[in-house]
Scaffold this motif. Structure first.
Motif, mmCIF file in Angstrom:
data_model
loop_
_atom_site.group_PDB
_atom_site.id
_atom_site.type_symbol
_atom_site.label_atom_id
_atom_site.label_comp_id
_atom_site.label_asym_id
_atom_site.label_seq_id
_atom_site.Cartn_x
_atom_site.Cartn_y
_atom_site.Cartn_z
ATOM 1 N N MET A 194 -22.422 17.453 34.412
ATOM 2 C CA MET A 194 -22.924 16.379 35.222
ATOM 3 C C MET A 194 -23.853 17.167 36.078
ATOM 4 N N PRO A 195 -25.238 16.653 36.155
ATOM 5 C CA PRO A 195 -26.290 17.291 36.754
ATOM 6 C C PRO A 195 -25.662 17.483 38.395
ATOM 7 N N LEU A 209 -10.952 22.583 28.834
ATOM 8 C CA LEU A 209 -12.412 23.003 28.407
ATOM 9 C C LEU A 209 -12.326 23.476 26.892
ATOM 10 N N SER A 210 -13.353 23.703 26.132
ATOM 11 C CA SER A 210 -13.558 24.132 24.861
ATOM 12 C C SER A 210 -13.338 25.605 24.875
ATOM 13 N N ARG A 211 -13.146 26.355 23.755
ATOM 14 C CA ARG A 211 -12.821 27.685 23.863
ATOM 15 C C ARG A 211 -14.077 28.410 24.143
ATOM 16 N N PRO A 216 -12.140 17.517 32.486
ATOM 17 C CA PRO A 216 -12.834 18.176 31.597
ATOM 18 C C PRO A 216 -13.586 19.196 32.714
ATOM 19 N N SER A 217 -13.391 20.532 32.282
ATOM 20 C CA SER A 217 -13.229 21.637 33.294
ATOM 21 C C SER A 217 -14.842 22.656 33.027
ATOM 22 N N ALA A 218 -15.547 22.501 31.940
ATOM 23 C CA ALA A 218 -16.438 23.531 31.757
ATOM 24 C C ALA A 218 -17.674 23.664 32.590
ATOM 25 N N ASP A 219 -17.846 22.280 33.260
ATOM 26 C CA ASP A 219 -18.923 22.278 34.137
ATOM 27 C C ASP A 219 -18.321 21.827 35.595
ATOM 28 N N THR A 220 -19.010 22.844 36.584
ATOM 29 C CA THR A 220 -18.328 22.546 37.701
ATOM 30 C C THR A 220 -18.414 21.096 38.637
#
Lengths: 504, 504
Positions: free
Chosen positions: B24-25, B167-169, B225-229
């Motif tokens: 998310m921007p 999140l992805s590997r 979903p945790s990849a993007d803050t």
């Protein structure tokens, strides 16, 4: 009262009566029992109904004198629902991870109720006094700790009833032998009991030291003659009954006088600020320094207590969040201090803060703190002058105990100008999700700006100690303040651990 | 919601969306933030004002997914005074001396407030699931424990909001590398984080097992979903907001049906008695046996929980005092259970009893107990039928956890006849120092004799387990009852420790 050994020479006047091993016939106790029980019960009812004070019965004395029976007696003769037994043995792992007095604080009874303490704060003092060559300095320091603790309790509405169980050497030995003679009672005789006869003179001298050094007007010792069960029972019941009947007398020392305090806010440079790039770099730097410091193996045997105070809207919450970014959530705990609960109000003021002191290896963050006593409670009149004036001493003592245990104490005051506060109040009112932060209390406090400032200055003058210093942090610029908070704490931890200097 | 890797193959549907690492921007989050914060704050206000439920946010997931940020987010966006962070690491010494769930019970938030749990009761389950060869039986048993605990919480007014951070590997590895690249953030990356990439498939399979096995209608998982803050922040806030908006739904299982219970009182021989000489000899004998048993080294790794129930004036207090004569005051604690405090009423029913369970090596004596729920609260209507009917299960589970931990549980019911009760009531009224023991409540309870008897019989039928048995003790003769109590307990301890048989 019958005396069995009128001929015995008395080596020690404090215990003279007890060493005569006075006896009371069982029938005599039976005759007196109903009235004693009635008196104890009606006093207990008054204690509960008035709820003006708590009563703490301290049970101490020579091993093998039958101290344990005091509990059974009081819980049989009084209403056990209003009595709590607090029996302490050697400290547990968890207790060792806190300052020594923590376990006693945690268990303080509420006003209206009665606690019986076994294995109290006298244990170490008596042990030291009973050594072949007691360390005079340590003895004096232990006596001083006890005096301070008991004066605080007495001032804060806890009445102390201290009972010292004593009997002659022969009676002590005879009692142990009788118990040991039968397998069903032999377990009652401990190694300590067996030792008593051998070292009787030394123990009696130690008892004498303890009792004389700690017989305060507001916390007197009663010697309980313990050789004869009926006599011991009678003397215990009478001592507790009389204490309950007495009006509780707090220490009568004059209220400490406060000298006018210098204005510490004059020295604050409110213009200091950081731009965004400086801020981000500096914050990351000091967060890293702090993170490395509290992950240093040397920190594992220490702990960290952080106090945040300041005017409303000074930015405590925001500063704390930047700080916690540098910390592992499992290692820390944030306490947001609001008005005390009924549970806390029923106990000495510092009780609720003692519950939250950090254990070894941990970090406790207080968003507002025990300083409420000398700030909001003083200014708003929630505490009487005698209470908040006494609190400086109590707080210094509290923090000294933390530091003595290895806790690093850092206290941050976030200072903003009255103008900046107004800007922030207006902003809070205009942004819907900040509106909950501003109440009529905040506006009322603002009108007392000068009174709060005076209270803060007195607080600095009284509690800015070397061991637990205050940092005044210019906070008109939030960025500057946030970096300064993390930096102050990081440097304090590094200094305490003796690390990190090379990095500066 | 933008998707960065739309082409990635999805190996696991539960985490499919999260493994797309949606982004998310920052500007988009900034646009949505005010409304989210407003909603969170107003929901929090409702939660506090209504005080109908507590909310427990369980934070779990893959290491290195930024779980810790959830705390900072919620305490920044909500009012931190209504939030308590409960972060658990490896068990401390003190925690190990209690059953595993004790530490979670101790910290349950009150109705009206919100707790955030880190290092929750999922830790062991996830660890087991992530082993190379998970033990299927242990997995099933851990899942069963969790299901039971969460059903109890949900039934008792605690709403569970469970967030799984994933999140992805590649994203996980990248996140760790970025943090490690700079000394100020490298500390954030733990050994566990570094391991994740290597064992990613296995961990994801374990996460899948955990989430699927514990996704209950009354306690659902939300995958964050945790990849993007910004995305992580948004998803966390939305999940908590939506949970707060939802009406709390307790488990809908049918209220357990109670079969008619046999009358256990028919089998009690109320005529049994002891004369004074028999009594004194037998009491001393069994006190000695009990004392030796609890001083046996084998007891040091066990503990003892004693429950006393029975009609008013059945002699519980007197029996407890004879029992405690055999015990070291430092080893035991007596809990006189009265009506619950406001603090207790704001939490699940068993909370206050969990606080007092004995630690290893100790003895806890309950003068009345958790059985109040199915006795006085049932008969007097303080608990709803669904509540007390559910309580049998909850109590069996509670006691099973104590027994599993090594606690010896003995439950004594002191049984007197209605005629003997009348005699004792009259005596209490006629002796001034016994009068405090008799109130109008006692007379009212007496009029409900049959209802209490039925409740007791149902209780025996439901909770007289092999692991934690009930002893019905004929108590019309106080001497017989007191000896029987000490004997029952002594034998139970001896049997549990595998000692003492030869003495019989």
């Amino acid at each position: 009262m019958l005396r069995r050994h009128p001929e015995r020479s008395l080596e020690n006047p404090v215990f003279a009566d007890a060493e005569l091993d006075p006896v009371m016939p069982r029938a005599e106790l039976a005759r007196l029992e109903p009235e004693l029980r009635n008196a104890l019960l009606s006093q207990q009812e008054l204690l509960r109904d008035r709820a003006e004070r708590a009563v703490l019965v301290v049970v101490a004395g020579i091993d093998g004198a039958g101290k344990g029976s005091a509990i059974n007696l009081l819980s049989e003769w009084m209403d056990p629902r209003g009595i709590r037994t607090l029996a302490f043995g050697p400290p547990t792992e968890d207790e060792l991870r806190h300052p020594p007095m923590w376990r006693y604080w945690a268990e303080l009874p509420a006003r209206g109720s009665l606690g019986i303490v076994f294995g109290s704060w006298y244990t170490d003092f008596f042990k030291e006094a009973a050594r072949k060559k007691p360390n005079a300095k340590r003895l004096a320091s232990l006596a001083e700790d006890i005096a301070r603790f008991e004066a605080m309790l007495a001032s804060e509405g806890v009445q102390l009833v201290k009972l010292w169980y004593h009997l002659s050497r022969d009676a002590q030995r005879q009692r142990c032998e009788e118990l040991e003679a039968h397998p069903d009672t032999a377990w009652r005789v401990s190694d300590a009991d067996r030792e008593v006869a051998k070292k009787f003179k030394r123990l009696r001298a130690a008892a004498d030291t303890v009792v004389k050094a700690t017989d305060f007007p507001y916390a007197r010792w009663t010697i309980i003659p313990s050789a004869d069960t009926s006599m011991r029972t009678y003397a215990t019941a009478v001592a507790v009954r009389d204490a309950l009947r007495r009006k509780h007398l707090p220490p009568t020392g004059a209220t400490p006088k406060l000298d006018p305090s210098p204005d510490r806010f004059d020295g604050v440079d409110y213009d200091r600020q950081l731009d965004k790039a400086e801020y981000e770099a500096a914050l990351a730097h000091w967060q890293g320094r702090l993170a490395r410091a509290v992950h240093n193996p040397a920190f594992a045997s220490r702990s960290l207590a952080l106090v945040f105070e300041g005017s409303d809207a000074a930015g405590k919450g925001g500063a704390i969040r930047r700080l916690t970014h540098a910390l592992d959530v499992r290692q820390m705990r944030i306490m947001a201090i609001a008005a005390p609960s009924a549970e806390a109000l029923a106990r000495p003021y510092l009780w609720r803060f003692w519950r939250d002191v950090p254990t070894t290896g941990r970090i406790a963050i207080f968003d507002r703190s025990w300083y409420g006593r000398v700030l909001v409670e003083r200014v708003e009149g929630f505490a009487k002058p005698a209470e908040w004036k006494r609190a400086y001493d109590e707080i210094r003592d509290f923090e000294a105990q933390l530091v003595e245990h290895g806790t690093i104490v850092v206290k941050c005051w976030l200072a903003i100008t009255k103008e900046e506060q107004l800007v922030r109040f207006r902003e809070r009112e205009s942004v819907p999700f900040k509106r909950y932060k501003i109440t009529s209390d905040d506006w009322r406090n603002r009108r007392k700006w000068t009174a709060y400032r005076r209270a803060a200055n007195d607080m600095f003058a009284q509690t800015d100690t070397d061991a637990a210093p205050w940092a005044l942090i210019a906070s008109d610029d939030k960025r500057f303040a946030r970096v300064e908070v993390v930096k102050t704490i990081a440097l304090a931890v590094e200094e305490a651990l003796g690390i990190g200097k090379a990095e500066d």
